[in-house]
Motif scaffolding. Structure first.
Motif, PDB file in Angstrom:
ATOM      1  N   ALA A  11       0.834  -1.212   0.000  1.00 50.63           N
ATOM      2  CA  ALA A  11       0.000   0.000   0.000  1.00 50.63           C
ATOM      3  C   ALA A  11       0.866   1.258   0.000  1.00 50.63           C
ATOM      4  O   ALA A  11       0.519   2.269  -0.616  1.00 50.63           O
ATOM      5  CB  ALA A  11      -0.937  -0.007   1.202  1.00 50.63           C
ATOM      6  N   ALA A  12       2.018   1.165   0.710  1.00 58.65           N
ATOM      7  CA  ALA A  12       2.880   2.348   0.841  1.00 58.65           C
ATOM      8  C   ALA A  12       3.508   2.757  -0.490  1.00 58.65           C
ATOM      9  O   ALA A  12       4.019   3.867  -0.619  1.00 58.65           O
ATOM     10  CB  ALA A  12       3.965   2.101   1.887  1.00 58.65           C
ATOM     11  N   ALA A  13       3.441   1.863  -1.468  1.00 57.40           N
ATOM     12  CA  ALA A  13       3.913   2.239  -2.808  1.00 57.40           C
ATOM     13  C   ALA A  13       2.854   3.072  -3.530  1.00 57.40           C
ATOM     14  O   ALA A  13       3.137   3.714  -4.543  1.00 57.40           O
ATOM     15  CB  ALA A  13       4.239   0.982  -3.613  1.00 57.40           C
ATOM     16  N   ARG A  14       1.626   3.046  -3.007  1.00 55.54           N
ATOM     17  CA  ARG A  14       0.516   3.739  -3.689  1.00 55.54           C
ATOM     18  C   ARG A  14       0.048   4.978  -2.928  1.00 55.54           C
ATOM     19  O   ARG A  14      -0.375   5.960  -3.525  1.00 55.54           O
ATOM     20  CB  ARG A  14      -0.661   2.780  -3.851  1.00 55.54           C
ATOM     21  N   HIS A  51     -10.299   0.729   0.765  1.00 57.25           N
ATOM     22  CA  HIS A  51      -9.837   1.971   1.417  1.00 57.25           C
ATOM     23  C   HIS A  51      -8.635   2.564   0.674  1.00 57.25           C
ATOM     24  O   HIS A  51      -8.568   3.770   0.430  1.00 57.25           O
ATOM     25  CB  HIS A  51      -9.416   1.695   2.863  1.00 57.25           C
ATOM     26  N   VAL A  52      -7.677   1.709   0.350  1.00 56.17           N
ATOM     27  CA  VAL A  52      -6.462   2.189  -0.325  1.00 56.17           C
ATOM     28  C   VAL A  52      -6.817   2.771  -1.692  1.00 56.17           C
ATOM     29  O   VAL A  52      -6.317   3.834  -2.086  1.00 56.17           O
ATOM     30  CB  VAL A  52      -5.423   1.053  -0.461  1.00 56.17           C
ATOM     31  N   ALA A  53      -7.721   2.098  -2.391  1.00 51.46           N
ATOM     32  CA  ALA A  53      -8.111   2.598  -3.723  1.00 51.46           C
ATOM     33  C   ALA A  53      -8.782   3.964  -3.609  1.00 51.46           C
ATOM     34  O   ALA A  53      -8.535   4.867  -4.420  1.00 51.46           O
ATOM     35  CB  ALA A  53      -9.042   1.594  -4.398  1.00 51.46           C
ATOM     36  N   ARG A  54      -9.619   4.136  -2.578  1.00 53.48           N
ATOM     37  CA  ARG A  54     -10.278   5.447  -2.396  1.00 53.48           C
ATOM     38  C   ARG A  54      -9.250   6.526  -2.069  1.00 53.48           C
ATOM     39  O   ARG A  54      -9.302   7.640  -2.606  1.00 53.48           O
ATOM     40  CB  ARG A  54     -11.335   5.351  -1.293  1.00 53.48           C
ATOM     41  N   ARG A  55      -8.313   6.196  -1.200  1.00 50.94           N
ATOM     42  CA  ARG A  55      -7.274   7.191  -0.846  1.00 50.94           C
ATOM     43  C   ARG A  55      -6.413   7.522  -2.067  1.00 50.94           C
ATOM     44  O   ARG A  55      -6.082   8.684  -2.310  1.00 50.94           O
ATOM     45  CB  ARG A  55      -6.408   6.649   0.302  1.00 50.94           C
ATOM     46  N   GLU A  56      -6.089   6.487  -2.826  1.00 49.77           N
ATOM     47  CA  GLU A  56      -5.265   6.696  -4.021  1.00 49.77           C
ATOM     48  C   GLU A  56      -5.974   7.614  -5.011  1.00 49.77           C
ATOM     49  O   GLU A  56      -5.353   8.408  -5.715  1.00 49.77           O
ATOM     50  CB  GLU A  56      -4.942   5.354  -4.679  1.00 49.77           C
ATOM     51  N   ALA A  57      -7.295   7.537  -5.028  1.00 46.87           N
ATOM     52  CA  ALA A  57      -8.080   8.392  -5.925  1.00 46.87           C
ATOM     53  C   ALA A  57      -8.277   9.792  -5.343  1.00 46.87           C
ATOM     54  O   ALA A  57      -8.942  10.631  -5.952  1.00 46.87           O
ATOM     55  CB  ALA A  57      -9.433   7.744  -6.201  1.00 46.87           C
ATOM     56  N   TYR A  63     -12.657  11.071   5.563  1.00 48.60           N
ATOM     57  CA  TYR A  63     -13.940  10.679   4.977  1.00 48.60           C
ATOM     58  C   TYR A  63     -14.024   9.167   4.779  1.00 48.60           C
ATOM     59  O   TYR A  63     -15.110   8.597   4.756  1.00 48.60           O
ATOM     60  CB  TYR A  63     -14.178  11.385   3.640  1.00 48.60           C
ATOM     61  N   ILE A  64     -12.876   8.514   4.622  1.00 46.43           N
ATOM     62  CA  ILE A  64     -12.876   7.055   4.475  1.00 46.43           C
ATOM     63  C   ILE A  64     -13.133   6.401   5.835  1.00 46.43           C
ATOM     64  O   ILE A  64     -13.948   5.488   5.953  1.00 46.43           O
ATOM     65  CB  ILE A  64     -11.549   6.564   3.865  1.00 46.43           C
ATOM     66  N   THR A  65     -12.450   6.908   6.852  1.00 50.17           N
ATOM     67  CA  THR A  65     -12.635   6.315   8.190  1.00 50.17           C
ATOM     68  C   THR A  65     -13.891   6.844   8.871  1.00 50.17           C
ATOM     69  O   THR A  65     -14.427   6.209   9.766  1.00 50.17           O
ATOM     70  CB  THR A  65     -11.440   6.633   9.118  1.00 50.17           C
ATOM     71  N   ALA A 187      -5.840  18.839  -4.302  1.00 51.18           N
ATOM     72  CA  ALA A 187      -6.941  18.145  -4.980  1.00 51.18           C
ATOM     73  C   ALA A 187      -7.864  17.436  -3.995  1.00 51.18           C
ATOM     74  O   ALA A 187      -9.086  17.406  -4.195  1.00 51.18           O
ATOM     75  CB  ALA A 187      -6.387  17.148  -5.990  1.00 51.18           C
ATOM     76  N   ASP A 188      -7.301  16.897  -2.906  1.00 51.93           N
ATOM     77  CA  ASP A 188      -8.198  16.174  -1.989  1.00 51.93           C
ATOM     78  C   ASP A 188      -9.165  17.123  -1.288  1.00 51.93           C
ATOM     79  O   ASP A 188     -10.311  16.772  -1.010  1.00 51.93           O
ATOM     80  CB  ASP A 188      -7.435  15.270  -1.008  1.00 51.93           C
ATOM     81  N   VAL A 189      -8.713  18.359  -1.024  1.00 49.29           N
ATOM     82  CA  VAL A 189      -9.611  19.367  -0.452  1.00 49.29           C
ATOM     83  C   VAL A 189     -10.622  19.813  -1.511  1.00 49.29           C
ATOM     84  O   VAL A 189     -11.836  19.758  -1.309  1.00 49.29           O
ATOM     85  CB  VAL A 189      -8.813  20.593   0.060  1.00 49.29           C
TER      86      VAL A 189
END
Ligand code: GLN
Length: 273
Positions: A11-14, A51-57, A63-65, A187-189
């Motif tokens: 995950a840390a690579a993403r 979760h990782v896919a959402r964060r990566e996007a 908002y995920i947690t 972008a996340d904001v």
């Protein structure tokens, strides 16, 4: 099945490593410390992968947690509310530093309820009112008050800043939108947090223009208003405050940037109040 240490490495690579640890801990229902003590633990990866896919996007971790800590309080957050920032804790510090003991507290644009609930946790004799234009935000704030055992001292109502409010308050807190429309945000904001809580016209001052004239009538004698500002806005906001009959000082955040103004009735100084 997969193994904690391997899943975190992948995950840390993403995404950010710390974010990955937080997201895995939440997916497994354990705290982060416990997670890191069990690197060989096996688990089925579906929830963590999503979760990782959402964060990566680009979706913010909070908002995920569904949670964010503010002033050591665990708050629920949804995309209907701005994610409380550590910077905004400066407002609570500034209010505490004045030495006031507020009995009545008003939070204009309460969002998740962060500022009001932090203040109520500091002043156990106080009651508070949180106003927001968003019904979805008020629902989040109400749930936060319940979960923190503060619902008996907190009321939440829909409203447009202080318009139509009749009470007077010892402490007014407000983190209005103050970002210049069109400013470049991370972008996340920009893509996930509510625009209505961020943007305030070409100079980011539109909501201060609405707010300042309302404050004098809402302040109890000796009361103070602690208002968040963007780090370049102190002079402009103090000018708007002065035009409304308020005087104030600027407080800085931990990064040394101007973060809020602490305002009082200008005539309170003359009266020594
Ligand atoms: N501090 C927030 C940001 O930088 C802005 C919050 C606000 O406009 N009240 O994204």
């Amino acid at each position: 099945m997969t193994i904690v240490a391997q899943a975190l490495r992948a995950a840390a690579a993403r995404i950010d490593r710390f974010d990955a640890e937080v997201l895995l801990a939440v997916a497994l229902g354990v705290d982060r410390g416990a997670l890191l003590l069990a690197p060989e633990r096996r688990f089925s990866p579906e929830l963590f992968d999503s979760h990782v896919a959402r964060r990566e996007a680009g979706e913010p971790v909070a908002y995920i947690t569904g949670h964010r800590e503010f002033w050591s309080l665990d708050l629920l957050v949804t995309p209907a509310v701005l994610i409380p920032r550590p910077d905004s804790e400066t407002l609570i510090e500034a209010a505490l530093a004045t030495g006031i003991s507020p009995v009545s507290i008003l939070d204009l644009g309460t969002g998740s309820g962060a500022l009001l609930l932090a203040a109520l946790s500091e002043w156990p004799a106080a009651t508070g009112l949180g106003i927001d234009a968003s019904a979805a935000a008020l629902a989040v704030a109400g749930r936060n008050a319940e979960r923190l055992g503060l619902a008996g001292r907190a009321a939440f109502r829909p409203g447009n800043w202080g318009q139509g409010l009749t009470g007077r308050f010892d402490l007014i807190l407000c983190n209005p939108p103050y970002v210049e429309t069109g400013a470049e945000l991370a972008a996340d904001v920009r893509d996930h947090e509510p625009a209505s809580a961020l943007f305030a016209g070409p100079e980011g001052l539109d909501d201060y223009r609405r707010l300042m004239p309302q404050l004098p009538a809402l302040l109890a004698p000796g009361g103070i208003a602690v208002i968040e500002i963007g780090w370049t806005q102190a002079a402009a906001v103090l000018t708007l405050a002065a035009a409304a009959g308020l005087v104030g000082v600027v407080r800085r955040d931990l990064a040394g940037r101007d973060r809020c103004v602490v305002l009082r009735h200008a005539n309170a100084l003359l009266q020594g109040a």
